[in-house]
Design a protein around this motif. Structure first.
Motif, PDB file in Angstrom:
ATOM      1  N   LEU A 171      -4.868  15.353 -18.658  1.00 55.28           N
ATOM      2  CA  LEU A 171      -3.669  14.979 -19.130  1.00 55.28           C
ATOM      3  C   LEU A 171      -2.325  15.819 -18.334  1.00 55.28           C
ATOM      4  O   LEU A 171      -1.339  15.565 -18.239  1.00 55.28           O
ATOM      5  CB  LEU A 171      -3.378  15.052 -20.608  1.00 55.28           C
ATOM      6  CG  LEU A 171      -4.298  13.921 -21.341  1.00 55.28           C
ATOM      7  CD1 LEU A 171      -3.923  14.183 -22.797  1.00 55.28           C
ATOM      8  CD2 LEU A 171      -3.895  12.641 -20.880  1.00 55.28           C
ATOM      9  N   ARG A 172      -2.958  16.946 -17.845  1.00 55.29           N
ATOM     10  CA  ARG A 172      -2.195  17.749 -17.041  1.00 55.29           C
ATOM     11  C   ARG A 172      -1.830  17.306 -15.699  1.00 55.29           C
ATOM     12  O   ARG A 172      -0.875  17.771 -15.114  1.00 55.29           O
ATOM     13  CB  ARG A 172      -2.611  19.310 -17.024  1.00 55.29           C
ATOM     14  CG  ARG A 172      -2.439  19.984 -18.275  1.00 55.29           C
ATOM     15  CD  ARG A 172      -2.680  21.567 -18.161  1.00 55.29           C
ATOM     16  NE  ARG A 172      -1.545  22.225 -17.417  1.00 55.29           N
ATOM     17  CZ  ARG A 172      -1.802  22.847 -16.403  1.00 55.29           C
ATOM     18  NH1 ARG A 172      -2.854  23.206 -16.106  1.00 55.29           N
ATOM     19  NH2 ARG A 172      -0.817  23.415 -15.715  1.00 55.29           N
ATOM     20  N   THR A 173      -2.617  16.595 -15.187  1.00 58.24           N
ATOM     21  CA  THR A 173      -2.647  16.156 -13.874  1.00 58.24           C
ATOM     22  C   THR A 173      -1.198  14.962 -13.144  1.00 58.24           C
ATOM     23  O   THR A 173      -1.091  14.376 -14.318  1.00 58.24           O
ATOM     24  CB  THR A 173      -4.020  15.158 -13.413  1.00 58.24           C
ATOM     25  OG1 THR A 173      -5.000  16.144 -13.789  1.00 58.24           O
ATOM     26  CG2 THR A 173      -3.977  14.843 -11.956  1.00 58.24           C
ATOM     27  N   ARG A 174      -1.025  15.587 -12.370  1.00 56.08           N
ATOM     28  CA  ARG A 174       0.132  14.534 -11.799  1.00 56.08           C
ATOM     29  C   ARG A 174      -0.510  13.753 -10.713  1.00 56.08           C
ATOM     30  O   ARG A 174      -1.235  14.230  -9.838  1.00 56.08           O
ATOM     31  CB  ARG A 174       1.351  15.248 -11.335  1.00 56.08           C
ATOM     32  CG  ARG A 174       1.940  15.760 -12.640  1.00 56.08           C
ATOM     33  CD  ARG A 174       3.200  16.249 -12.334  1.00 56.08           C
ATOM     34  NE  ARG A 174       4.005  16.887 -13.346  1.00 56.08           N
ATOM     35  CZ  ARG A 174       4.644  18.214 -13.310  1.00 56.08           C
ATOM     36  NH1 ARG A 174       4.995  18.338 -12.231  1.00 56.08           N
ATOM     37  NH2 ARG A 174       4.970  18.557 -14.514  1.00 56.08           N
ATOM     38  N   VAL A 175       0.044  12.474 -10.510  1.00 57.05           N
ATOM     39  CA  VAL A 175      -0.314  11.403  -9.532  1.00 57.05           C
ATOM     40  C   VAL A 175       0.792  11.408  -8.387  1.00 57.05           C
ATOM     41  O   VAL A 175       1.787  10.769  -8.937  1.00 57.05           O
ATOM     42  CB  VAL A 175      -0.969  10.131 -10.036  1.00 57.05           C
ATOM     43  CG1 VAL A 175      -1.191   9.218  -8.747  1.00 57.05           C
ATOM     44  CG2 VAL A 175      -2.397  10.286 -10.802  1.00 57.05           C
ATOM     45  N   LEU A 176       0.623  11.758  -7.124  1.00 52.26           N
ATOM     46  CA  LEU A 176       1.907  11.386  -6.132  1.00 52.26           C
ATOM     47  C   LEU A 176       1.308  10.438  -5.326  1.00 52.26           C
ATOM     48  O   LEU A 176       0.230  10.365  -4.654  1.00 52.26           O
ATOM     49  CB  LEU A 176       1.949  12.894  -5.244  1.00 52.26           C
ATOM     50  CG  LEU A 176       2.050  13.949  -6.170  1.00 52.26           C
ATOM     51  CD1 LEU A 176       2.347  15.199  -5.130  1.00 52.26           C
ATOM     52  CD2 LEU A 176       3.110  13.964  -7.198  1.00 52.26           C
ATOM     53  N   TRP A 177       2.165   9.088  -5.269  1.00 56.67           N
ATOM     54  CA  TRP A 177       1.985   7.910  -4.691  1.00 56.67           C
ATOM     55  C   TRP A 177       3.242   7.493  -4.045  1.00 56.67           C
ATOM     56  O   TRP A 177       3.993   7.365  -4.869  1.00 56.67           O
ATOM     57  CB  TRP A 177       1.384   6.836  -5.717  1.00 56.67           C
ATOM     58  CG  TRP A 177       1.085   5.720  -5.241  1.00 56.67           C
ATOM     59  CD1 TRP A 177       0.314   5.193  -4.221  1.00 56.67           C
ATOM     60  CD2 TRP A 177       1.626   4.458  -5.548  1.00 56.67           C
ATOM     61  NE1 TRP A 177       0.102   3.860  -3.897  1.00 56.67           N
ATOM     62  CE2 TRP A 177       1.126   3.456  -4.679  1.00 56.67           C
ATOM     63  CE3 TRP A 177       2.501   4.083  -6.927  1.00 56.67           C
ATOM     64  CZ2 TRP A 177       1.555   2.269  -4.964  1.00 56.67           C
ATOM     65  CZ3 TRP A 177       3.176   2.888  -6.827  1.00 56.67           C
ATOM     66  CH2 TRP A 177       2.229   1.779  -6.081  1.00 56.67           C
ATOM     67  N   GLN A 178       3.244   7.117  -3.071  1.00 61.70           N
ATOM     68  CA  GLN A 178       4.418   6.673  -2.112  1.00 61.70           C
ATOM     69  C   GLN A 178       5.698   7.343  -2.455  1.00 61.70           C
ATOM     70  O   GLN A 178       6.697   6.739  -2.627  1.00 61.70           O
ATOM     71  CB  GLN A 178       4.530   5.164  -2.502  1.00 61.70           C
ATOM     72  CG  GLN A 178       3.251   4.160  -1.757  1.00 61.70           C
ATOM     73  CD  GLN A 178       3.410   2.824  -2.170  1.00 61.70           C
ATOM     74  OE1 GLN A 178       4.376   2.534  -3.001  1.00 61.70           O
ATOM     75  NE2 GLN A 178       2.610   2.069  -1.545  1.00 61.70           N
ATOM     76  N   GLY A 179       5.627   8.617  -2.539  1.00 63.86           N
ATOM     77  CA  GLY A 179       6.840   9.352  -2.781  1.00 63.86           C
ATOM     78  C   GLY A 179       7.258   9.492  -4.036  1.00 63.86           C
ATOM     79  O   GLY A 179       8.349  10.042  -4.254  1.00 63.86           O
ATOM     80  N   ARG A 180       6.566   8.925  -4.940  1.00 58.86           N
ATOM     81  CA  ARG A 180       6.965   8.853  -6.576  1.00 58.86           C
ATOM     82  C   ARG A 180       5.975   9.795  -7.198  1.00 58.86           C
ATOM     83  O   ARG A 180       4.630  10.340  -6.549  1.00 58.86           O
ATOM     84  CB  ARG A 180       6.696   7.446  -7.007  1.00 58.86           C
ATOM     85  CG  ARG A 180       8.033   6.703  -6.394  1.00 58.86           C
ATOM     86  CD  ARG A 180       7.430   5.263  -6.578  1.00 58.86           C
ATOM     87  NE  ARG A 180       7.576   4.699  -7.794  1.00 58.86           N
ATOM     88  CZ  ARG A 180       7.330   3.391  -8.205  1.00 58.86           C
ATOM     89  NH1 ARG A 180       6.662   2.677  -7.427  1.00 58.86           N
ATOM     90  NH2 ARG A 180       7.525   3.047  -9.474  1.00 58.86           N
ATOM     91  N   THR A 181       6.330  10.442  -8.344  1.00 57.30           N
ATOM     92  CA  THR A 181       5.389  11.212  -9.280  1.00 57.30           C
ATOM     93  C   THR A 181       5.298  10.698 -10.525  1.00 57.30           C
ATOM     94  O   THR A 181       5.994  10.314 -11.217  1.00 57.30           O
ATOM     95  CB  THR A 181       5.968  12.709  -9.432  1.00 57.30           C
ATOM     96  OG1 THR A 181       6.358  13.041  -8.031  1.00 57.30           O
ATOM     97  CG2 THR A 181       5.182  13.630 -10.228  1.00 57.30           C
ATOM     98  N   PHE A 182       3.970  10.385 -10.747  1.00 57.81           N
ATOM     99  CA  PHE A 182       3.544  10.165 -12.167  1.00 57.81           C
ATOM    100  C   PHE A 182       2.703  11.154 -12.991  1.00 57.81           C
ATOM    101  O   PHE A 182       2.051  12.036 -12.529  1.00 57.81           O
ATOM    102  CB  PHE A 182       2.447   8.804 -11.840  1.00 57.81           C
ATOM    103  CG  PHE A 182       3.313   7.683 -11.162  1.00 57.81           C
ATOM    104  CD1 PHE A 182       3.859   6.651 -12.004  1.00 57.81           C
ATOM    105  CD2 PHE A 182       3.384   7.630  -9.982  1.00 57.81           C
ATOM    106  CE1 PHE A 182       4.405   5.501 -11.033  1.00 57.81           C
ATOM    107  CE2 PHE A 182       4.070   6.395  -9.079  1.00 57.81           C
ATOM    108  CZ  PHE A 182       4.512   5.584 -10.150  1.00 57.81           C
TER     109      PHE A 182
END
Length: 120
Positions: A79-90
């Motif tokens: 749950l601490r992970t962030r997903v970086l995709w197409q210049g966006r942060t999730f």
């Protein structure tokens, strides 16, 4: 046990998996100072926006869940992970180890918005 196999052809997006690095601010709080990539840091995934019906079925757990990410199992995703995709942060709101088989993860995501300075 019925485990749905993830097709390699379905994993068309390359995502970066990171965790925030935080340090004590000396006043009892924490300040985010950057991010650290998981090992491996990049993964092939399927990232898709959720339909409003799916959002209602899932319920509002923590923030507005906006996307689903499916990928091969990665033991470092939490749950601490962030997903970086197409210049966006999730931010990861939910980690589902599908079928408890350690083959596929389904992540429910909420987009992180960056607040810039301005007047209120």
């Amino acid at each position: 046990m019925n485990v749905l196999a993830l097709s390699l052809g379905a994993l068309t997006s390359r995502v970066r998996l990171v965790v925030p690095v935080v340090e004590s601010d000396g006043r009892g709080g924490e300040t985010e100072t950057g991010v650290l990539g998981l090992t491996p840091e990049y993964a092939w995934a399927s990232v898709e926006p959720l339909a409003s019906r799916e959002v209602l079925q899932i319920g509002q757990q923590k923030g507005a869940i906006s996307h689903r990410c499916r990928m091969h199992y990665h033991p470092g995703v939490t749950l601490r992970t962030r997903v970086l995709w197409q210049g966006r942060t999730f931010e990861v709101v939910s980690v589902i180890n599908r079928g408890e088989a350690r083959r596929e993860l389904e992540l429910l995501l909420t987009e992180r918005t960056v607040v810039t300075g301005g007047t209120a």
